[in-house]
Write a protein that holds these residues in place. Structure first.
Motif, PDB file in Angstrom:
ATOM      1  N   THR A 271       0.839  -1.200   0.000  1.00 44.56           N
ATOM      2  CA  THR A 271       0.000   0.000   0.000  1.00 44.56           C
ATOM      3  C   THR A 271       0.871   1.246   0.000  1.00 44.56           C
ATOM      4  OG1 THR A 271      -1.719  -1.172   1.239  1.00 44.56           O
ATOM      5  CG2 THR A 271      -1.838   1.232   1.209  1.00 44.56           C
TER       6      THR A 271
ATOM      7  N   ARG B 285      -1.894   1.286  -4.785  1.00 44.95           N
ATOM      8  CA  ARG B 285      -1.631  -0.090  -4.355  1.00 44.95           C
ATOM      9  C   ARG B 285      -0.728  -0.758  -5.386  1.00 44.95           C
ATOM     10  NH1 ARG B 285      -4.477  -4.709  -1.985  1.00 44.95           N
ATOM     11  NH2 ARG B 285      -4.253  -6.535  -3.330  1.00 44.95           N
TER      12      ARG B 285
ATOM     13  N   GLU C 268      -2.213  -4.972   3.096  1.00 48.83           N
ATOM     14  CA  GLU C 268      -3.418  -4.414   2.466  1.00 48.83           C
ATOM     15  C   GLU C 268      -3.730  -3.006   2.936  1.00 48.83           C
ATOM     16  OE1 GLU C 268      -5.270  -5.730   0.192  1.00 48.83           O
ATOM     17  OE2 GLU C 268      -4.878  -7.893   0.170  1.00 48.83           O
ATOM     18  N   SER C 269      -3.109  -2.552   4.029  1.00 45.04           N
ATOM     19  CA  SER C 269      -3.461  -1.244   4.571  1.00 45.04           C
ATOM     20  C   SER C 269      -2.261  -0.610   5.243  1.00 45.04           C
ATOM     21  CB  SER C 269      -4.603  -1.381   5.582  1.00 45.04           C
ATOM     22  OG  SER C 269      -4.212  -2.209   6.659  1.00 45.04           O
TER      23      SER C 269
ATOM     24  N   GLN D 178      -1.726   1.974  11.614  1.00 42.20           N
ATOM     25  CA  GLN D 178      -2.489   2.982  12.326  1.00 42.20           C
ATOM     26  C   GLN D 178      -1.543   3.912  13.086  1.00 42.20           C
ATOM     27  OE1 GLN D 178      -5.871   3.350  12.089  1.00 42.20           O
ATOM     28  NE2 GLN D 178      -5.665   1.767  10.523  1.00 42.20           N
TER      29      GLN D 178
END
Length: 273
Positions: A98, A128, A268-269, A272
Motif C-alpha cells: 500500500t 496499491r 493491504e493497509s 495505524q
C-alpha cells in the motif's frame, strides 16, 4: 594530503554510516575512515605514492571496491562513490503493498516563460502495488490522484490549473493510473506500462521505475521505496490552453516532467498512527 570521498545512494542521498577501507598492494590495511553526516570522508592521513584498493561498505548496501592511485602529494581523491542497496536487483517480496502518501510525493515540472521551471505536486493520492509471486511481469500498480489537490505554491495559479483550461477538476476530479505490464530495463530498473486517465482522456503511459530497496520501519512493518519518472504532453490529454507572450514565447511549456518518489508498506493497509 589524505583521502577525500563522498558516498551517495543511487538517487543522490548521503550515506552517513559508510566505512572506507584502503589497502596497499600487499593487502595490508593502511587507512580506515567513516563518513560524516553529509556522507563525506575527509581523512588527513598521508599515504605513500602508489596504487591502492579502496573498499566502501555500509549496512544495507552492496560493497564497492575500486582502485586508487596516490600521487606524490600523498592525496587520494575518490570523488563520488555510489552504493546500491542490497536486494536492489529484484522486486520486493510478492503480495500486496500500500502506497504511503505521508512518505511519498507526486510531482510535476513545467517550463515557465522558456527560461525557468514551475514545480507542482499533488497532495491527495492513494495507490496499491501487487507484486506477482512467479512472473514479475504480471505485477500490477494502481493509483488515484485528486486533481484538485494540485499545489504549486501560488493560489491564483493553482486555481487556474484546476479550471477547465487545464485539469478541469470539478468535471474530472480523479486522475488514475493502472498498469498493464512490466519490463525489465536493468538490474534494478523496470519500465511500467500502463494507462493514464487525465482530463477525461485515456492514454498509454510508460513509467521508468527504479527500485531503491526494502527495509523495516519503526512501526514493525516492511517498506519498499521506488522512484519513477515520465514525460507527458498536455495536448495528448486535451489541455491545449496556452498564453503566448509578445516575444512569441509560450507562458507554460507543453511538456510535463512527472517525478514520483514512492514508499509502499507491505500489506493491504497502512499502519495505524
Amino acid at each position: 594530503m589524505g583521502l577525500t570521498a563522498k558516498i551517495r545512494t543511487r538517487d543522490g542521498w548521503a550515506v552517513s554510516h559508510a566505512v572506507v577501507t584502503v589497502t596497499d598492494m600487499t593487502g595490508t590495511q593502511v587507512l580506515r575512515a567513516e563518513t560524516d553526516a553529509e556522507g563525506a570522508v575527509r581523512d588527513t592521513t598521508a599515504l605513500a605514492p602508489g596504487a591502492y584498493t579502496v573498499i566502501v561498505t555500509a549496512v544495507g548496501y552492496a560493497p564497492v571496491a575500486s582502485s586508487a592511485l596516490v600521487t606524490a602529494s600523498g592525496r587520494a581523491e575518490l570523488g563520488a562513490v555510489t552504493l546500491a542497496r542490497q536486494g536492489g536487483t529484484e522486486l520486493p517480496p510478492p503480495g500486496p503493498w500500500t502506497i504511503d502518501p505521508a512518505h511519498s510525493s507526486v510531482g510535476a515540472v513545467a517550463q515557465h516563460l522558456g527560461i525557468s521551471s514551475v514545480h507542482g505536486r499533488f497532495t491527495d493520492f492513494a495507490g496499491r502495488v501487487e507484486i506477482a509471486p512467479d512472473e514479475v511481469e504480471k505485477s500490477r500498480v494502481e493509483a488515484v490522484i485528486r486533481a484538485a489537490s494540485i499545489d504549486t505554491g501560488n493560489g491564483m495559479r493553482d486555481d487556474h490549473l484546476r479550471s477547465p483550461d487545464f485539469l478541469d477538476a470539478e468535471k474530472y476530479p480523479e486522475i488514475t493510473y493502472r498498469s498493464t505490464g512490466l519490463t525489465a530495463a536493468g538490474a534494478d530498473r523496470w519500465t511500467v506500462h500502463g494507462e493514464l486517465t487525465l482530463h477525461g482522456v485515456v492514454r498509454p503511459v510508460d513509467l521508468e521505475l527504479a527500485y531503491l530497496g526494502t527495509g523495516s520501519d519503526p512501526w514493525g512493518g516492511t517498506r519498499a521505496a521506488f522512484r519513477a519518472t515520465t514525460e507527458l504532453r498536455r495536448e495528448d490529454f486535451a489541455m491545449n490552453y496556452n498564453q503566448v507572450l509578445q516575444a512569441g514565447i509560450a507562458a507554460i511549456g507543453t511538456t510535463l516532467k512527472v517525478e514520483l518518489d514512492i514508499q509502499a508498506v507491505q500489506g493491504e493497509s497502512l499502519p495505524q498512527a
